[in-house]
Design an enzyme around this catalytic site. Sequence first.
Site, PDB file in Angstrom:
ATOM      1  N   GLU A  96      36.910  -4.699  34.293  1.00  0.00           N
ATOM      2  CA  GLU A  96      36.728  -3.421  33.612  1.00  0.00           C
ATOM      3  C   GLU A  96      36.734  -2.231  34.571  1.00  0.00           C
ATOM      4  O   GLU A  96      35.745  -1.502  34.706  1.00  0.00           O
ATOM      5  CB  GLU A  96      35.440  -3.465  32.780  1.00  0.00           C
ATOM      6  CG  GLU A  96      35.503  -4.550  31.712  1.00  0.00           C
ATOM      7  CD  GLU A  96      34.283  -4.605  30.801  1.00  0.00           C
ATOM      8  OE1 GLU A  96      33.326  -3.845  31.036  1.00  0.00           O
ATOM      9  OE2 GLU A  96      34.305  -5.403  29.841  1.00  0.00           O
ATOM     10  N   GLU A  98      37.303 -11.344  27.983  1.00  0.00           N
ATOM     11  CA  GLU A  98      35.945 -11.285  27.436  1.00  0.00           C
ATOM     12  C   GLU A  98      36.012 -10.993  25.947  1.00  0.00           C
ATOM     13  O   GLU A  98      36.754 -10.110  25.502  1.00  0.00           O
ATOM     14  CB  GLU A  98      35.106 -10.193  28.118  1.00  0.00           C
ATOM     15  CG  GLU A  98      34.662 -10.518  29.526  1.00  0.00           C
ATOM     16  CD  GLU A  98      33.703  -9.463  30.068  1.00  0.00           C
ATOM     17  OE1 GLU A  98      33.078  -8.747  29.247  1.00  0.00           O
ATOM     18  OE2 GLU A  98      33.594  -9.346  31.304  1.00  0.00           O
TER      19      GLU A  98
END
Length: 728
Positions: free
Chosen positions: A278, A522
Amino acid sequence: MLRQDSLSTISGTTIAEKSLLTSSSVATINIENNDLLYLDGKHIKDSSNRTILLRGINLSGASKNPSYPSKIPSHQLEEFFDHKNSRFIGRPFPLESADEHFQRLKEWGFNFLRFIVTWEAIEHEGPGKYDSEFLDYIVKILYKAKEYGFKCFIDPHQDVWSRFSGGSGAPGWTLELAGFNIRNFMETEAAIVQNTYDKPKEFPKMIWSTNYYKLASSTMFTLFYSGRTYAPKCIVDDMNIQDYLQLHFINSYKTLAERIAKENLTDNVVVGYDTMNEPSWGWVGTKDLNKYPEFQEYRRGKTPTPFQTMLLGEGIPCKLDVWDIVWYGFGKVGNEYIDPKGKTAWLENDPEGYNWKKSEEFPRGECIWAAHGVWDKSTRKLLRPDYFSMNPINNKPYNWYEESFKPFIRKYTSALRSVHPNAIIFIQPPVLEIPPKFDNPEDPQERLIYSPHWYDGLTLVQKQFNWWNIDYLGLKRGKYLGPIPAIKLGDKAIKQSFTEQLGLIKEEGEKYLDNIPCIIGEIGIPFDMENGKAYKTGNYIQQIKAMDANLVALESNLLNYTLWNYCDDNDHQWGDQWNGEDLSIYSTSNPANSLLSYNYNKDLDLGGRALFSLLRPFPLKTFGEPLSLNFNPWTKKFYYSYRNVTDTPKDFPTEIYLPRFHFNNENDFTVKVSSGKWNWDKDNQRILYWHDITSMNESKENLDYGVHEIYIEGNKSDNFVDDENLCC
């Protein structure tokens, strides 16, 4: 052809003992450790040319926090600032309990791991000082993973840069290198950190990600990816801070890769590396520092503008807007006056104990952005509100993907492949952003997998699975004129929306990254819904429904995935021990006498959560191209189809994981196939299927020629007739 509405029963052979399988068939039951993963367009294949679907788990959220000499969860202040001596030996779990955890994950049908290793875990003591004992420990855990047939990829995990800026990832010394005083982040609003929060138990849920837009995290990401452009005065060891940070980040993971290669764990266990979890561009692209950046969509709690966070960092009081979730999204709900009371976020002097050499012009004792002429400390005036919107050197638009992100990926890939030539690089752009094209001849072209993330954001933030939801990605991509049309009502519409959002992510990867495979790195659900109501009642119906909706969307798109997450020390009080998150599919607090299944008792299931929808049939290896997949845990109906115009070799059948949770005895289910034969390997929870193209008697001109189908239907249990009886 076999159809769900018109099924013909094909006789199958039920096999309860492994010895009844041929030895060559037994070898196909697990992903072979010595088998290289091959990338064929958008498919992942093994050496027998079977298509592999990766059903994985993130191991582990626990790896964000130190564990040695003692555990430091994110709600604990004691020892928090002793970052040089905080070690991660024992993560993701103690070696003595590794067998139990790997057995459980194997029992639950997982075949792949996203293996989390933070930069801090490797290089916490200082630049170039690697924790060799931690690397030794990781090798031991990887050997254990190999024993159980798992492959994995290494995830250089971070959240909002570091534990000290409210997340995880980078060592504390990186912030000190930039000049930050990490002990003053709370007073200056440079970061909101649970460890330093007055009442950690009342830490606002999912507030941690707002740190991406605060001083500490925004500064560090700007420096890491774009420091040469925006912070040219920050020179350390004769290089810009951007190059210094990237050098140490890359060398840390290269050192890990060298250790893995030395132990002959490349390819057979570790197949590759994620780029960075991220990532963020920091403030790059901000058009006006006096206003919220357009990309700052998530606004909760005290929300400073970029300029306000710079002022607060210098100890200058500000009146901040307070935001929260309202009926139409995020809205301003008030304001709050913040006075740092003389404290600043910047160190007065260079920290001691490090071997770096900063240049004379490297800013000291003040905001580095003021030192670069962005604002004036004496007048408290913003001088260059558009500083980060253009390249200040040539005054041209700055393309972060082309000038920052991709050059980093090239260096990172080159370094890792110098040690691990076959390493798959998992490309991860910022969350929910369209990926860049890798069309530059210097860009890595081979052995790439797209690894974006996706969550049901409404459920994640509110910690409640509602009867309504919102197509956030569609709204972000301009599919709707406003939020109202993006609202989805009812179970069917919500599942369809999730399916469409994940389908769009997959399509974008195929379009911009030239038809490479996609794995959702994820995805997961919070288990502490409605303030942990299920922990008191034992009724997990909301969690079960939420998990099912996520998995239906993945299956409908035939997506590989690694679920977030498995945490060995999760409990009902503190969840995953990190920022109030509680997404682990396993918990130490789940009582041993819980009703975990209705037709068998298995110790490995103890601690499992939402197993009713989590454990589901799944095609692990397919001799052909997957076409369609779905499973309903309530009706226990599973359907799978794929295409292949040749017969199945006897040693390489299609393998389907058939969880004993739902299908434990031969009388529990029936299997119907369109051609050929099937076997049930009860011990390994597998249906092995050999289709027979020659017996189908279909014209090659038929559009359905070569399509093979398998339909499994289990017996519904009276125990689970209504929602109130659904537990765990």
